[in-house]
Design a protein around this motif. Structure first.
Motif, PDB file in Angstrom:
ATOM      1  N   ILE A 159     -10.135   4.555  -1.425  1.00 17.46           N
ATOM      2  CA  ILE A 159      -8.818   3.914  -1.385  1.00 17.46           C
ATOM      3  C   ILE A 159      -8.500   3.287  -2.740  1.00 17.46           C
ATOM      4  O   ILE A 159      -7.368   3.369  -3.236  1.00 17.46           O
ATOM      5  CB  ILE A 159      -8.771   2.864  -0.270  1.00 17.46           C
ATOM      6  N   VAL A 208       0.859  -1.196   0.000  1.00 17.33           N
ATOM      7  CA  VAL A 208       0.000   0.000   0.000  1.00 17.33           C
ATOM      8  C   VAL A 208       0.889   1.238   0.000  1.00 17.33           C
ATOM      9  O   VAL A 208       1.701   1.425   0.901  1.00 17.33           O
ATOM     10  CB  VAL A 208      -0.927   0.013   1.226  1.00 17.33           C
ATOM     11  N   LEU A 267      -5.694  -2.444   8.068  1.00 16.26           N
ATOM     12  CA  LEU A 267      -4.735  -1.468   7.557  1.00 16.26           C
ATOM     13  C   LEU A 267      -4.288  -0.525   8.667  1.00 16.26           C
ATOM     14  O   LEU A 267      -3.087  -0.280   8.853  1.00 16.26           O
ATOM     15  CB  LEU A 267      -5.355  -0.684   6.408  1.00 16.26           C
ATOM     16  N   THR A 291      -6.949  10.325  -3.242  1.00 10.32           N
ATOM     17  CA  THR A 291      -7.461   9.468  -2.164  1.00 10.32           C
ATOM     18  C   THR A 291      -8.356  10.256  -1.217  1.00 10.32           C
ATOM     19  O   THR A 291      -9.442   9.795  -0.844  1.00 10.32           O
ATOM     20  CB  THR A 291      -6.297   8.846  -1.371  1.00 10.32           C
ATOM     21  N   ILE A 346      -2.074   5.823   1.998  1.00  9.91           N
ATOM     22  CA  ILE A 346      -2.260   5.695   3.447  1.00  9.91           C
ATOM     23  C   ILE A 346      -2.447   7.074   4.073  1.00  9.91           C
ATOM     24  O   ILE A 346      -3.363   7.295   4.876  1.00  9.91           O
ATOM     25  CB  ILE A 346      -1.064   4.966   4.075  1.00  9.91           C
ATOM     26  N   LEU A 377      -5.345   4.160  -5.088  1.00  8.09           N
ATOM     27  CA  LEU A 377      -4.397   3.149  -5.573  1.00  8.09           C
ATOM     28  C   LEU A 377      -4.230   3.231  -7.087  1.00  8.09           C
ATOM     29  O   LEU A 377      -3.113   3.118  -7.614  1.00  8.09           O
ATOM     30  CB  LEU A 377      -4.869   1.753  -5.170  1.00  8.09           C
TER      31      LEU A 377
END
Length: 480
Positions: free
Chosen positions: A385, A109, A248, A372, A114, A389
């Motif tokens: 998310i 990730v 996560l 994000t 994040i 990505l």
């Protein structure tokens, strides 16, 4: 456990309890649930998860980062009892992920995604808690009137928490053992107690914990999952969302905790996922909130000198005692001050310094970060998310392709460098670079870093070789 470790663990456990108490109450309240639910979740995280966790320092409990998921899930599912079924399924899924050793994939990730997730959570938390801090009645339309008392209490609470981080107060050693959020909550309670003569009864919404006079009364407060909701497809989507986001956040907390305190051997992420899964399974069965390892409480645990799990277990016992025997005292806490605690938490998650740090890393990091944040705000956690990505994959692919080929010039000599393996996706850039080479040149290929060249790339190189003679271009070390 020895007497020497207890000497450090007992004070650390008390401080962690003081930090966790207002957060457990506030997170439950922010989720639209009774404060008892937050305490119950803190107890499960402090006692049950700790027993199965491989970490000596990670503190688990309700997380502010999951508030927005919980509120959205209850709106989708229609009831808290249905959400509990989803939480049980999420716990099972976490256990399966741990058994499948999926914890190692946390490194896949990207940091930008994040960080974007954490910032989006902070922004959603701020948006959600501003009306509570201002004392706005819930569910009313136009003509809302701000409660001056609630606004003042929240504002002073925010000021207290900010002052607690300033250098003058940090230099007072004994104050470091008193958490700022706890002082803010004490301020709110005192304002309510001593302001009752000026404020009519019920003017300020407060914590409402029941008084437990027997085991039957305690059991009566527990909400049971709705087992009949298994037919609802949304239950499974929310279960997956809870499992992934909770895992996560837990694994990220573990990674951050490694930088604060080394453990030998290092805690297994797979065992930690199994421990969190057991905790969420039990929390869903008893009527609690989703559980994760929380870096704020964990860092407090380390910084106050904890040596073993005893500090975390002690914090769980103190939460249990507080909920069972001191409900009257907790009921003096106004909701506005808990909203202020969560507003401050949200600000730390989404502070301008984080935006600036991401910007300094370049557009290839900043674009996925912003994507994000926007995706989660507009589309929800899991979809946001996913969009982040995808944005990071596209940006990284572009940057990788842009740097895969380089053309250097030395007088009339040119060197085409292959920095990595080449695929058909590199053809457009290679075509542009070859087009820059003028007639009457000497061209060499440096392919030491490329173990593989796609047939389509070789075809383009062959085409250039065939035309080189007509342009008086000399080729050196040209791929066959």
């Amino acid at each position: 456990m020895t007497l020497s470790t207890l000497r450090h663990d007992i004070p650390a456990g008390v401080v962690v309890f003081l930090v966790a108490l207002p957060l457990c109450l506030g997170i439950a309240q922010a989720s639209g649930l009774p404060p008892f639910v937050g305490l119950l979740t803190g107890v499960i995280g402090g006692l049950v998860v700790t027993l199965f966790s491989p970490s000596r320092f990670a503190v688990s409990g309700p997380a502010a980062g999951l508030v927005t998921i919980v509120t959205a899930a209850m709106e989708t599912l229609g009831s808290f009892s249905t959400l509990l079924l989803a939480l049980i399924l999420a716990g099972f899924l976490q256990i399966l992920l741990g058994v499948a050793r999926a914890g190692r994939f946390i490194s896949l990730v990207p940091g930008s995604v994040i960080q974007g997730m954490l910032v989006a959570i902070g922004l959603l938390l701020i948006v959600q808690q501003i009306p509570v801090a201002l004392g706005l009645p819930e569910g009313q339309g136009d003509g809302l009137v701000i409660s001056p008392a609630a606004a003042i209490i929240a504002l002073v609470a925010l000021l207290i928490m900010w002052l607690w981080t300033t250098p003058p107060l940090k230099r007072i050693s004994w104050l470091t053992y008193v958490p700022g959020p706890l002082v803010a909550v004490l301020w709110g309670s005192l304002a309510v107690v001593f302001g009752e003569r000026l404020l009519p009864e019920g003017a300020l919404p407060r914590i409402a914990l029941p008084a437990f006079t027997s085991f039957e009364a305690l059991a009566g407060e527990l909400v049971r999952p709705d087992w009949q909701a298994w037919r609802n497809p949304s239950v499974y989507l929310i279960a997956v969302t809870l499992a992934l986001v909770a895992s996560l956040e837990t694994l990220l907390s573990q990674e951050a905790l490694k930088k604060l305190k080394e453990q030998t051997p290092p805690p297994s992420p797979d065992k930690e996922m199994r421990a969190q899964g057991i905790g969420n399974l039990l929390s869903g069965f008893l009527g609690g909130l989703p559980i994760t390892a929380v870096i704020v409480r964990s860092s407090v645990n380390v910084n106050t000198g904890a040596r073993s799990k005893m500090s975390i277990l002690l914090h769980g016992v103190l939460l249990l005692i507080c909920g069972l025997f001191f409900s009257g005292l907790l009921n003096t806490i106004p909701l506005a001050v808990l909203a202020a605690v969560l507003l401050y938490t949200g600000y730390k998650l989404a502070s301008p310094a984080i935006w600036l740090a991401q910007w300094k890393q370049g557009w290839a990091q900043y674009v996925p970060f912003v994507t994000t944040v926007a995706g989660i705000m507009l589309l929800g956690m899991l979809a946001g998310i996913g969009v982040g990505l995808l944005a990071q994959l596209l940006c990284s692919t572009y940057k990788s392709h842009a740097n895969a080929l380089q053309l250097s010039r030395y007088d009339n000599h040119y060197v085409v460098r292959f920095q990595q393996n080449l695929t058909f996706l590199h053809n457009p850039r290679l075509h542009r670079l070859l087009a820059e080479i003028p007639d009457n040149s000497v061209v060499m290929v440096d392919r030491e870093n490329a173990d593989y060249i796609d047939p389509d790339v070789r075809a383009l190189l062959s085409e250039f070789r065939e035309k080189a003679a007509t342009r008086n271009i000399t080729l050196n070390r040209w791929p066959a």
